[in-house]
Scaffold this active site. Structure first.
Site, PDB file in Angstrom:
ATOM      1  CD  GLU A 172     138.577   9.166  65.688  1.00 45.33           C
ATOM      2  OE1 GLU A 172     138.322  10.289  66.391  1.00 45.33           O
ATOM      3  OE2 GLU A 172     139.007   9.224  64.657  1.00 45.33           O
ATOM      4  NE  ARG A 207     140.748  18.292  61.374  1.00 44.18           N
ATOM      5  CZ  ARG A 207     139.791  18.423  60.312  1.00 44.18           C
ATOM      6  NH1 ARG A 207     139.528  19.724  60.246  1.00 44.18           N
ATOM      7  NH2 ARG A 207     139.356  17.489  59.347  1.00 44.18           N
ATOM      8  CD  GLU A 253     135.862  17.885  64.782  1.00 46.09           C
ATOM      9  OE1 GLU A 253     136.650  17.357  65.514  1.00 46.09           O
ATOM     10  OE2 GLU A 253     135.611  17.645  63.786  1.00 46.09           O
TER      11      GLU A 253
END
Ligand SMILES: Cc1cc2nc3c(=O)[nH]c(=O)nc-3n(C[C@H](O)[C@H](O)[C@H](O)COP(=O)(O)OP(=O)(O)OC[C@H]3O[C@@H](n4cnc5c(N)ncnc54)[C@H](O)[C@@H]3O)c2cc1C
Ligand code: FES
Length: 1292
Positions: A764, A842, A1223
């Site tokens: 990423e 997260r 995910e």
């Protein structure tokens, strides 16, 4: 295998056995149709391993398949789908998988005439259009006049065509049933529950016909001398000799005393590639009869030193089948050991001599050969022979008594006598294809009922005690010994001896205590079983509408045939140079100077670039928008191993890498970022709680191990333009940082990716550390520059999942209901911020997993350390957060002596509960998922069976655990929740789609084209998605957060709806026309047929300062139940059964979604139970390759794996009621971790240990074994105090 060793051989590659344009090989066809290829990078290897098996054995069993698959890794699929595809070619499927296969009806095989090969259409989206032809396109349409389409997801639009597509209208396997002809063909479709039970059709597969395989090339067959005559190849650095006789070999050895003998090259290759050893003269003894022959006599067998391990295995197996069992006890130990020795590819080429001469302490064969008292025959270059016992052969680490001019001629392994007993053992992190942590060979002779080696003379408990003491004395590993795991390795030697002791008791007396028997049984590996259940599409869904159908990945055919292009398949460009990275080898050091002179002296090296080639302000970089805390080239200091100091350009990759490895450098924290969530009166809640439970949990990082390493090709163009092909999930970040480094506007930089060989978050943002220096080098040199990281470079520099330490405290009621929690989560961010702020965000918002906390205080801190910058990894902190919740539930249950599942159930989140960001929980289906898992797995029955098993078995224990799962959907940063698409319709009615998301195996493009078929009502063969590029869709968010279909699928939907509206008048004017007619009419009326679609996820407005607003769009729930068995003596375990239920809404593509679930589960299994990063205390990463870092292999999938998609759960917030899937399923693997914990608890309870069990993740064999504490672990001296010594490795 060195190229020279292939002389005289015919090499067949995946391209040579079939093609999507002509005819697929049955292996290719089955792998594609069974959904056994996701990113496809591993696929050619898997195809060719199966092809090799079929060439060697046309009727293999599944056992054979598993053996041949050893050494192949796949990071995407989770293996189940691959095995299911290959199973159709085995005897376990009843033949080639075709109904009434010739092998199952008694005949010996297909004759050429039996094959249905008169048609050849095989394009993936192809059209079976030949007259009488057979289209075998995966998702093809039968459109020929008399064509027969057998495409997997075919639609029939032909005039007289016969469509037998798997998911099509006529004989749909997957429950669409028959809109035209009625009956589903496979009998699995049940109208009442609309459950699909099979993801591909085994009835329409091309039969495998061995007689149609290519023959060995006659030109090679007719020239046997090519194989047998002496050979010499000379290159600039290495000369390769292949003598034909022993005398010639000895003469060469005399001429070149330092020459290396090379057989399989599996040791030498590693030394040359990874340790940079140089061997100018190599001698291959593969044609020397004395070294390649096997001779038997009355004492045993003598293997020439160049006999391969596969040949040894075959030879010894034959002997075992012909000789009495007692006589071949050593042989059976060797063949058993060879089963776990590397993989088939290695065993086929590597020789016993290489293993012995290397003298590696992890050698699997040497301990067996030593304890069997084998003899080695050495020969000098003048032909003198001597025989030495292997016991006296080694003098020190990798040193032996052989003189420089001596070669190993042969090794002799004796038979065993009737009163001699022998066993071998090996324990590794992974059973298949892994090096040993400890291995052992044990031999005992019991003559006249007496043992002769020990003071104790009877084979009884006193001897056991004496042997244990002697072993401890014999193996005094110091606390800093290389390899680490000191206590475990010492314990293992005792455990192995105990097993040998028990087995020998059995041999002598014919009896083994019932409760001990099971620990003598090796973990068996019957063929894994599996089921996949999903909701089928309604009967009245139009045939061309592929939404909801299990269509194959749109690149599957290209992937199985090797036609799929990855970055490094792009042919060399004119003037192209290759980059070699100079990476820091220290975790923290000052760069005193950078001297490139030596590197540039390497012939072919052309340029060297470093920090002095870029303006200091442009050298500052970093993917985190708020922290430009990285450098394109390190200027003054390095703060982690693997940072880029410089870049060498050269004419080819090998030269660039060689030059970059010249020593170019001479050289002489905790920084918290706090995330905080608090609600309720936490202190008061703690004071009034019935119990307060405290604990902590550590979770290791995880290496992405995508099969395609990071790479890029930067092509400078006019006006400062640059085109950069990059294997990245975040093209936009790369574009922006390259523009910044070059000092040009972003409109000059185009980043492109066609497909990635896996990403998992690792591609990423970290790719920027490769693309920015390469772009600088391309810009400065004015030449295209290609850089593809070697595996070790990639693993040393690209960062991992964030390792975590968390501490928690929970106030609970007597029933185990949580009233308040306090949690502190620390993540190791590495040397820079990268995406770590998002990850900690997260993690802290996932630490409730699927539970409700009435009051809480949650803190998240990032630790900056001298390790590579850690980054996104599937789950992005979610698994870490959920792990804290589950570790806490587990502790509550064990400390309050409650049933763990009961504790989880009383705390389960309910519809309307507020989560830790005060967002109401909606569409909560976790209770339904749990109920379905409980019922499908037979959870209560399993619990009872486990109890019984554990009562009856002393050294093996089972555990079962049921773990709920919730994943928050959306990027935590609201602005990233946007996505674009560009859709063109051409005048021939074909549709070209480009999306901002990158295809990396997850099936994004496939789902997007399914959407197109529905909205535009066109068949699949009209839709194409070519690549992702920043000049087509700008400002795209990274393909991450499981959001790609929600964003790009929705953007495609949006674009197609606009186009549909534009076409509507023409459709209305000519209702009987075709799509092409309407398109042409629109074009002629000057209607624009190109549209940008856009999606911005609604309702997201979380303010990180005030904590007001919704952070997430919706939630994905699931539940998993796993049953495991643990060998308490070794710490080994096996997953016996896993049941998973996931709510993915109304699946857009059940095959892809189930593939994602299974792949994520296995990746999660690696995270929680296998993959362990090992660093030295100085920050040196030991785990930089597949040899040291083990991801799950074929042999690790649960013996039973059942996956169900929750039915009847439409999601109003995403495309066609679907839900994100990438995910969320990863955490289902935590069920294995907690099942292991249950099994360990049972072992401890039996040994009277009542202290709370702390187990760190991953639950590797050493942690499991040492947690099982027993009479053997108690024998170890106390471990020295931490800090009183320097350990070999540390956990981060
Ligand atoms: C992926 C992988 C997995 C592996 N797994 C295992 C494992 O599970 N267990 C294990 O024990 N090993 C393992 N190995 C190590 C290796 O495969 C074995 O040691 C193998 O037997 C080496 O044989 P070779 O023919 O390839 O040796 P080569 O690399 O060809 O040679 C190795 C050394 O032996 C010397 N040599 C070879 N023959 C002679 C001779 N006749 N006289 C004098 N010197 C000689 C060579 O000069 C060289 O120094 C693994 C290696 C790899 C790459
Ligand atoms: S499909 Fe196997 S690694 Fe991606």
């Amino acid at each position: 295998m060195p190229l020279c060793a292939a002389h005289g051989l015919a090499v067949t590659t995946v391209e040579g056995i079939g093609s999507s344009k002509t005819r697929l090989h049955p292996v290719q066809e089955r792998l594609a149709k069974s959904h056994g290829s996701q990113c496809g990078f591993c696929t050619p290897g898997i195809v060719m391993s199966m092809y090799t098996l079929l060439r060697n054995q046309p009727q293999p069993s599944m056992q054979d398949v598993e053996t041949y698959m050893q050494g192949n890794l796949c990071r995407c699929t989770g293996y189940r789908a691959i095995l299911d595809g290959l199973r159709t070619l085995t005897t376990d499927s009843g033949g080639c998988g075709v109904q009434n296969c010739c092998r199952t009806n008694g005949s010996s095989g297909c004759g050429p005439g039996d094959r249905q090969t008169n048609g050849t259409g095989s394009g993936q989206n192809g059209t079976g259009s030949g007259e009488n032809g057979t289209g075998s396109g995966l998702n093809g349409s039968g459109s020929g006049e008399n064509g027969t389409n057998s495409g997997q997801n075919g639609t029939n639009s032909g005039q007289n065509g016969t469509n037998s597509g798997e998911n099509g209208t006529n004989s749909g396997q997957n429950g669409t049933g028959s809109r035209q002809n009625g009956t589903p063909t496979n009998g699995t479709y049940r109208e009442e529950d609309r459950v699909g039970t099979s993801l591909f059709n085994t009835e329409r597969l091309t039969p495998y016909d061995p007689s149609q395989e290519a023959i060995f090339p006659p030109e090679l067959m007719l020239r046997p001398d090519w194989v047998s005559r002496p050979l010499k190849f000379s290159g600039p650095r290495v000369t390769w000799h292949r003598p034909a006789t022993l005398s010639e070999l000895l003469r060469l050895k005399a001429t070149y005393p330092n020459a290396k003998l090379v057989n399989g090259n599996t040791e030498i290759g590693v030394e040359v590639k990874l340790k940079r050893c140089e061997y100018p003269v190599l001698i291959n003894p593969g044609q020397v009869t004395e070294l390649t022959s096997v001779t038997w006599d009355e004492d045993g067998v003598t293997f020439g030193a160049a006999v391969t391990l596969s040949d040894i295995e075959a030879e010894l197996l034959t002997a075992q089948s012909q000789q009495p069992a007692w006589k071949t006890r050593v042989f059976s130990a060797i063949t058993e050991m060879l089963r776990w020795f590397a993989g088939t590819q290695i065993r086929n080429v590597s020789a016993i001599g290489g293993n012995i001469m290397t003298g590696s302490p992890i050698s699997d064969l040497v301990p067996l050969l030593m304890s069997a008292d084998s003899q080695l025959t050495l020969m000098t270059s003048s032909g003198e022979q001597r025989t030495v016992p292997i016991r006296g052969f080694y003098t020190a680490y990798r040193r032996n008594v052989a003189k420089p001019d001596e070669i190993l001629l042969s090794v002799t392994v004796p038979y065993t006598a009737e009163d001699e007993f022998f066993m071998g053992f090996k324990q590794a992190h992974r059973r298949d294809d892994d090096i040993a942590i400890v291995n052992a060979g044990f031999f005992v002779r019991i003559r006249d009922q007496k043992v002769h080696t020990f003071r104790a003379t009877s084979w009884d408990d006193s001897l056991l005690q004496e042997a244990v003491s002697l072993l401890l004395e014999d193996l005094p590993l110091g606390p800093s010994a290389p390899g680490g795991m000191i206590e475990y390795r010492r314990t293992l030697t005792l455990s192995f001896f105990f097993k040998f002791y028990l087995q020998t008791c059995g041999w002598i007396t014919g009896r083994v205590d019932e409760s001990c028997k099971s620990v003598l049984e090796k973990f068996h590996r019957p063929t894994p079983a599996s089921t996949q259940l999903y909701q089928v599409v309604p009967d009245d869904q139009p045939v061309e509408d592929l939404v909801g159908r299990p269509v194959a990945h749109m690149s599957a055919l290209k992937q199985v045939t090797g036609e799929a292009q990855y970055l490094d398949d792009i042919p060399p460009l004119a003037g192209e140079l290759h980059a070699g990275f100079v990476l820091s080898s220290r975790a923290h050091a000052r760069i005193a100077s950078v001297d490139a002179r030596e590197a540039l002296q390497e012939p072919g090296a052309t340029h060297f670039f470093s920090a002095k080639d870029i303006a200091p302000e442009r050298n500052k970089t970093g993917p985190s928008p708020h922290h430009q805390d990285e450098e394109v080239f390190r200027a003054e200091t390095v703060t982690s191993m693997g940072q880029v100091i410089g870049l060498v350009l050269a004419c080819d990759r090998a030269t660039a890498q060689r030059a970059a490895k010249k020593d170019a450098i001479r050289e002489n924290s905790f920084t918290p970022t706090v995330h905080y969530f608090e609600h309720g009166d936490v202190n008061a809640a703690f004071s009034s709680a019935a119990h307060v439970v405290e604990g902590s949990v550590r979770m290791g990082g995880q290496e992405h191990f995508y099969l395609e390493t990071v790479g890029c090709i930067a092509v400078p163009k006019e006006d400062n333009e640059m085109e950069v092909h990059v294997s990245s999930q975040g093209l936009n970040i790369n574009q922006m940082l390259i523009a910044r480094a070059l000092g040009v506007p972003a409109n000059r930089i185009v980043c492109k990716a066609k497909r990635l060989g896996g990403g998992f978050g690792g591609k990423e943002s970290r790719t920027c550390s490769v693309t920015t220096p390469v772009a600088v080098a391309a810009n400065r040199s004015g030449r295209p520059v290609r850089a593809v990281l070697e595996r070790d470079e990639d693993m040393a520099s690209m960062g991992t999942r964030h390792p975590m330490l968390a501490k928690y405290r929970a106030g609970v009621t007597v029933e185990g209901k949580v009233t308040c929690v306090e949690m502190e989560i620390f993540l190791n961010a590495g040397f820079s911020h990268d995406l770590s702020l998002g990850v900690i965000s997260r993690a802290t918002t996932s630490c409730d997993n699927a539970y409700h906390y009435p009051a809480y205080r949650i803190t998240g801190k990032l630790c900056l350390t001298n390790t590579p910058s850690n980054t996104a990894f599937r789950g992005f902190g979610g698994p870490q957060g959920s792990m804290v919740a589950e570790a806490m539930m587990d502790d509550i249950a064990s400390q309050l002596r409650l049933d763990a599942t009961q504790v989880r159930m009383v705390n389960l989140v309910q519809e309307g509960h507020l989560n830790v960001t005060r967002q109401p929980m909606v569409q909560v289906t976790v209770d339904r998922c749990i109920a379905e898992v409980v019922q499908k797995a037979g959870f209560r029955r399993l619990q009872r069976e486990v109890e019984t098993f554990n009562r009856l078995n002393r050294w093996k224990k089972r555990g079962v655990a049921l773990i709920p799962n919730k994943f928050n959907i959306a990027f935590g940063l609201a602005l990233l929740n946007q996505g674009g698409a560009l859709v063109h319709i051409y005048t021939d009615g074909s549709v070209l789609v480009t999306v901002g998301g990158v295809e990396m195996g997850q099936g994004l493009f496939t789902k997007c084209y399914q959407v197109v078929t529905r909205v535009l009502g066109v068949s699949a063969d009209r839709v194409y998605i070519s690549e992702t590029a920043t000049d087509k869709v700008p400002n795209a968010s990274p393909t991450a957060a499981s959001m790609s279909t929600d964003l790009y699928g929705a953007a495609v939907l949006n674009a197609c709806e606009q186009l549909r509206e534009r076409l509507a008048p023409f459709r209305k004017a000519a209702p009987d026309g075709t799509f092409s007619d309407w398109v042409l009419a629109a074009y002629q009326s000057r209607v624009c047929l190109s549209v940008c679609g856009f999606e911005a996820t609604k309702g997201l407005a979380f303010d990180p300062l005030t904590h007001i607003g919704d952070m997430y769009s919706y939630f994905v729930f699931g539940a998993a139940c796993s049953l495991v068995e643990v060998d308490c003596l070794t710490g080994d375990h096996q997953v016996l059964k896993t049941d998973i239920v996931m709510d993915v809404g109304e699946s857009l593509n059940p095959a892809i979604d189930i593939g994602q679930i299974e792949g994520a589960f296995m990746q999660g299994y690696g995270l929680f139970c296998m993959e362990r990063l090992k660093y030295s205390p100085n920050g040196f990463n030991f785990t930089r390759g597949p040899g040291a870092y083990k991801i799950p292999g074929f042999g690790d999938i649960p013996l039973e794996l059942h996956v169900s998609l929750l039915r009847g759960s439409p999601n109003p917030r995403a495309v066609y009621s679907s839900k994100a899937v990438g995910e969320p399923p990863l955490f289902s693997a935590a069920s294995v971790f907690f099942a292991i914990k249950e099994a360990v608890r049972a072992a401890r309870a039996q040994n009277g240990i009542s202290e709370p069990l702390r187990m760190e993740s991953p639950a590797t064999p050493d942690r499991i074994r040492m947690a099982c504490r027993d009479m053997f672990t108690d024998k170890l001296p106390p471990a020295p105090e931490p800090g009183s010594f320097k350990p070999w490795m540390v956990d981060l």
